[in-house]
Design a protein around this motif. Structure first.
Motif, mmCIF file in Angstrom:
data_model
loop_
_atom_site.group_PDB
_atom_site.id
_atom_site.type_symbol
_atom_site.label_atom_id
_atom_site.label_comp_id
_atom_site.label_asym_id
_atom_site.label_seq_id
_atom_site.Cartn_x
_atom_site.Cartn_y
_atom_site.Cartn_z
ATOM 1 N N ILE A 1 15.074 -5.000 10.508
ATOM 2 C CA ILE A 1 14.341 -3.661 10.045
ATOM 3 C C ILE A 1 14.204 -2.819 11.019
ATOM 4 O O ILE A 1 13.792 -3.301 12.019
ATOM 5 C CB ILE A 1 13.113 -3.910 9.249
ATOM 6 N N ALA A 2 14.581 -1.586 11.070
ATOM 7 C CA ALA A 2 14.941 -0.873 12.285
ATOM 8 C C ALA A 2 14.023 0.584 12.068
ATOM 9 O O ALA A 2 13.870 1.078 11.008
ATOM 10 C CB ALA A 2 16.142 -0.667 12.811
ATOM 11 N N ALA A 3 13.783 1.348 13.143
ATOM 12 C CA ALA A 3 12.908 2.581 12.893
ATOM 13 C C ALA A 3 14.039 3.647 13.268
ATOM 14 O O ALA A 3 14.760 3.330 14.439
ATOM 15 C CB ALA A 3 11.822 2.587 13.717
ATOM 16 N N TYR A 4 14.019 4.687 12.719
ATOM 17 C CA TYR A 4 15.090 5.836 13.328
ATOM 18 C C TYR A 4 14.076 7.055 13.334
ATOM 19 O O TYR A 4 13.278 7.238 12.593
ATOM 20 C CB TYR A 4 16.098 6.016 12.166
ATOM 21 N N ALA A 5 14.902 8.162 14.159
ATOM 22 C CA ALA A 5 13.939 9.157 14.392
ATOM 23 C C ALA A 5 15.158 10.489 14.245
ATOM 24 O O ALA A 5 16.290 10.112 14.991
ATOM 25 C CB ALA A 5 13.122 9.434 15.673
ATOM 26 N N TRP A 6 14.873 11.295 13.669
ATOM 27 C CA TRP A 6 15.876 12.663 13.470
ATOM 28 C C TRP A 6 15.613 13.639 14.923
ATOM 29 O O TRP A 6 14.581 13.923 15.219
ATOM 30 C CB TRP A 6 15.449 13.350 12.289
ATOM 31 N N SER A 7 16.908 13.719 15.468
ATOM 32 C CA SER A 7 16.865 14.556 16.634
ATOM 33 C C SER A 7 17.455 16.002 16.230
ATOM 34 O O SER A 7 18.766 16.075 15.640
ATOM 35 C CB SER A 7 17.814 13.841 17.539
ATOM 36 N N ALA A 8 16.666 17.087 16.426
ATOM 37 C CA ALA A 8 17.084 18.324 15.767
ATOM 38 C C ALA A 8 18.180 18.724 16.974
ATOM 39 O O ALA A 8 19.181 19.407 16.620
ATOM 40 C CB ALA A 8 16.110 19.340 15.768
ATOM 41 N N GLY A 9 18.419 18.316 18.000
ATOM 42 C CA GLY A 9 19.210 18.793 18.908
ATOM 43 C C GLY A 9 20.697 18.087 18.935
ATOM 44 O O GLY A 9 21.517 19.080 18.855
ATOM 45 N N THR A 10 20.689 16.817 18.319
ATOM 46 C CA THR A 10 21.895 16.100 18.222
ATOM 47 C C THR A 10 22.395 16.401 16.627
ATOM 48 O O THR A 10 23.480 15.898 16.513
ATOM 49 C CB THR A 10 21.999 14.700 18.754
ATOM 50 N N GLN A 11 21.331 16.660 15.803
ATOM 51 C CA GLN A 11 21.667 16.840 14.479
ATOM 52 C C GLN A 11 21.824 15.250 13.813
ATOM 53 O O GLN A 11 22.907 15.139 13.168
ATOM 54 C CB GLN A 11 22.789 17.680 14.123
ATOM 55 N N SER A 12 21.178 14.215 14.491
ATOM 56 C CA SER A 12 21.652 13.017 13.967
ATOM 57 C C SER A 12 20.198 12.158 13.815
ATOM 58 O O SER A 12 19.299 12.512 14.757
ATOM 59 C CB SER A 12 22.468 12.261 14.752
ATOM 60 N N TRP A 13 20.378 10.895 13.300
ATOM 61 C CA TRP A 13 19.287 9.730 13.388
ATOM 62 C C TRP A 13 19.645 8.854 14.522
ATOM 63 O O TRP A 13 20.410 8.258 14.428
ATOM 64 C CB TRP A 13 19.337 9.212 11.935
ATOM 65 N N GLU A 14 18.633 8.951 15.288
ATOM 66 C CA GLU A 14 18.576 7.936 16.506
ATOM 67 C C GLU A 14 17.914 6.710 16.221
ATOM 68 O O GLU A 14 16.555 6.879 15.963
ATOM 69 C CB GLU A 14 18.218 8.780 17.667
ATOM 70 N N ARG A 15 18.613 5.698 16.408
ATOM 71 C CA ARG A 15 17.684 4.292 16.451
ATOM 72 C C ARG A 15 16.743 4.153 17.364
ATOM 73 O O ARG A 15 17.067 3.923 18.640
ATOM 74 C CB ARG A 15 18.853 3.292 16.395
#
Length: 750
Positions: A417-431
């Motif tokens: 189980i992992a947490a991801y955050a949305w980055s507006a700068g890269t327009q991607s979900w970062e683990r």
């Protein structure tokens, strides 16, 4: 005078030092520690007690209803079963040795065992057969000891102590209210005609038999303690002799104590993380001196220096350590200093300091098993915590986030189980990283009791004015096992078992037991399906309709085959009905009356009572409209309700449950008067008063419900409704699940 120790003190009290010849911590460190010598397997359930019977033998008792004698195996460092003593019908919880020549009937000595079946059995050491079964206690026998003249002493949950002649099997003296609560420990004093008793009332009492004669020089039937010793903050569970000093005590306050015989505290042993059940003196050798060993619910046995209270060694076990004892030093000294521990895993273990007797292979296997169990528990805890996280599938990461920094918890392929955050700068979900734990509903903190972590720790208020008791429980545990431990730990009547199970399930939630291997319907004693009050049947294959689970007889079950009461089974009922038409009534099937009458006869009803009960049954049945109560029958019924022992009331309450629905019939109003209703109400209140039995709770609850149908009984029962409800409240809550098979008192009302 010596000041008692504070709870934080370890070590000697006052200015006393080296009262006991014992090895120092440095000496113990320099010498071999205790290691496993033998595992004695044969019991099928918890091993609850132990008595060393010879330099090469000891006996154990178990919840499997047996006593086993173990003798040193020839040509081996282990022990083998020498005898299995069968005779008790329930758990065997107490064991003591009868010395040779202490009584003429046992020239070679013997054993004495006490059981949950309320009896004491004396066993012949030569034949391993029972020579006497001593009956008299009204509740579980929880302690036994043997005085130097061969007199057997027993203590029980009924608060009494009884003294028995081993030869005749007769009770020679009864101390009816020896303590304010259950008697859980006894210790014979070898140099006097006396003994000590320990109790759930937190006290230790000394009884000197030689001082109990009347003016004519005859033995007195009454006995008062010569000394009452206080100091423990909770139940006194175990007592043991400490030669040349006094005695040891083990307590639910998580400590053990060393006392002088005058009741002066010498040392307090602090270090266990849970209840301490047993303590014993270990005579290591005549040169080295003595140690103290204790057994605890924290799954350890500990060895202590009796001079300064320091812990010298902790021995881990797979389960609760119920009892400990030690082989005496002296003689050839071959086994001197070896100790025996009794564990909840059904194994008795012998531990030794002598290198030549250590079984290193068995010790390694035990260590590996303990490590593996700890790892499994830790993994299970992590998995349980992970289940509480609201996760999303990996596919949810295909959609863009709604705002910078938005987070998601993803159940990844492979189980992590992992947490991801949305980055507006890269327009991607970062683990961000893997989730390894999660806070529970209480803010991430499990409950802790006596140093042990639990999912739940409930406050249980058993009696007004008494301390609140703590009931621990972990999700996945069997609620019956938890209830048994709670009742035994606190010295409570086993009759509360179903009520405690119901309390656990209601507060934890029945969904928590689904798939966890805990069958709340199963009978933990027989493995069969649970008995269903009010139906007379058991669940599962082989269920026998006619068996009476309360008495063992094969006829009568309260309210068996009765039609089901009206009303929704899922409704929540909160109040006494305001009007008769709002009552949920419990009718009685015609076929049940003969069984009620048969049960009253079995319980000792006289011919006059049987005739009165039969007349009342005819009236209650209603099929014979000409049936009526005469004045004599009414008075006999009222007298029985007032005078019968409380444990025998349930068939009368069942009869009155049916009779109470007839009080408004005009043809009976002159015969079923207010005095009859008052007698019914008083019996109902008496039967529901804790500790109430299951059949009493069932019939009292239904009588109480039916009483509100007719104005005469309603008026009388309202006067004592609060008292009766207080008693019935111990049974269950309103929305009890059918699997619990208990009479739900709150569901009796709309």
């Amino acid at each position: 005078p010596v000041a008692p120790p504070t709870p934080t003190q370890r070590g000697s009290v006052g200015t006393r030092t080296r009262l006991v010849s014992s090895p120092s911590l440095a000496e113990m460190s320099a010498s071999p520690a205790y290691a496993l010598r033998a595992e004695c397997r044969g019991h099928e359930d918890d091993v609850r007690g132990v008595a060393v019977v010879a330099p090469d033998a000891f006996a154990t008792c178990s919840r499997d209803k047996t006593v086993r004698v173990w003798r040193e195996a020839i040509g081996d460092d282990g022990y083998a079963t020498a005898a299995v003593c069968v005779g008790h019908t329930s758990f065997v919880t107490a064991l003591a040795r009868v010395p040779a020549d202490a009584t003429p009937s046992l020239p070679s000595g013997g054993l004495v065992s006490g059981s949950r079946d309320k009896s004491v059995i004396v066993w012949n050491d030569a034949t391993n057969e029972p020579v006497a079964k001593l009956a008299g206690h009204s509740l579980d026998v929880t302690a036994v000891c043997v005085m130097r003249d061969g007199t057997i002493v027993s203590g029980a949950m009924d608060k009494s102590i009884r003294m028995w002649d081993a030869s005749s099997g007769k009770c020679v003296r009864t101390i009816a209210d020896a303590h304010g609560s259950s008697v859980l420990a006894l210790l014979a004093l070898p140099d006097s005609d006396g003994f000590l008793s320990g109790s759930a009332d937190k006290t230790i009492k000394r009884w000197d038999i030689g001082h109990t004669t009347d003016s004519g020089g005859n033995a007195s039937s009454s006995l008062t303690p010569s000394k009452t010793i206080t100091g423990h903050a909770d139940t006194v569970r175990g007592l043991a002799l400490m030669p040349n000093v006094g005695f040891l005590s083990a307590s639910h306050d998580c400590t053990a104590r060393l006392w002088t015989l005058e009741g002066e505290t010498v040392c307090v042993f602090i270090g266990h993380a849970a209840l301490v059940y047993s303590a014993s003196c270990v005579s290591v050798s005549s040169q080295t001196g003595s140690l103290v060993i204790t057994g605890s619910e924290d799954n350890t046995a500990k060895l202590w220096n009796p001079n300064d209270g320091s812990c010298l060694q902790t021995i881990k076990h797979p389960g609760c350590v119920w009892a400990v004892s030690a082989f005496p030093s002296g003689g050839d000294g071959e086994n001197g200093g070896d100790v025996v521990t009794c564990c909840a895993d059904g194994v008795a273990r012998v531990w030794t300091r002598a290198e030549k007797r250590k079984n290193h292979g068995a010790q390694r296997a035990l260590d590996d098993m303990l490590i593996a169990v700890a790892e499994l528990k830790a993994q299970a805890s992590v998995e349980e915590q992970r289940k509480k996280i609201k996760t999303e599938p990996p596919e949810s990461l295909h959609a863009p986030g709604e705002a910078d920094g938005q987070t998601k918890v993803i159940a990844e392929t492979g189980g992590s189980i992992a947490a991801y955050a949305w980055s507006a700068g890269t327009q991607s979900w970062e683990r961000l990283g893997e989730v390894t734990g999660v806070d529970d509903d209480s803010g991430g903190k499990r409950k802790t009791l006596d140093g042990v972590s639990y999912d739940f720790v409930f406050d249980v208020d058993i009696q007004e004015g008494a301390p609140v008791l703590k009931l621990p429980f972990n999700v996945g545990d069997n609620p019956y096992d938890a209830a048994e431990r709670f009742l035994e730990t606190n010295g409570l009547d086993p009759g509360y078992r179903e009520q405690v199970v119901n309390f656990i399930v209601q507060n934890v939630g029945e969904d928590a037991f689904a798939g966890a291997g805990a069958n709340v319907s199963a009978d933990p004693f027989t493995g069969a399906g649970a008995y269903v009050p009010g139906t007379g049947v058991t669940t599962g294959a082989g269920a026998h309709r006619s068996a009476d689970p309360f008495t063992g007889a094969g006829a009568y079950v309260p309210s068996a085959n009765a039609p089901k009461a009206g009303g929704s089974s899922n409704a929540t009922f909160k109040y006494v009905p305001a009007k008769p038409h709002q009552c949920v009534v419990f009718p009685t099937a015609t076929s049940s009356f003969d069984k009620m009458l048969a049960k009253t006869k079995e319980l000792g009803a006289t011919e006059e009572e049987l005739q009165a009960f039969a007349r009342a049954a005819s009236v209650a049945d209603g099929s014979d409209t000409a049936a009526a109560m005469d004045l004599n029958s009414t008075r006999v019924l009222e007298k029985a309700l007032n005078d019968w022992p409380v444990e025998s009331l349930f068939p009368l309450l069942d009869l009155c449950k049916a009779l109470s629905l007839r009080f408004d019939e005009k043809r009976l109003q002159s015969e079923l008067s207010g005095s009859t209703a008052t007698a019914m109400m008083a019996a109902c209140a008496r039967a529901s008063r804790p500790p109430a039995t299951a059949p009493n709770l069932l019939t009292a609850a239904r009588l109480f419900a039916n009483a509100f149908k007719c104005e005469t009984t309603r008026r009388v029962f309202l006067l004592n409704a609060s008292q009766i409800l207080d008693g019935l409240a111990a049974a269950t809550t309103a929305d009890a699940k059918p699997a619990l098979r208990l009479p739900p008192p709150a569901a009796l009302f709309k």
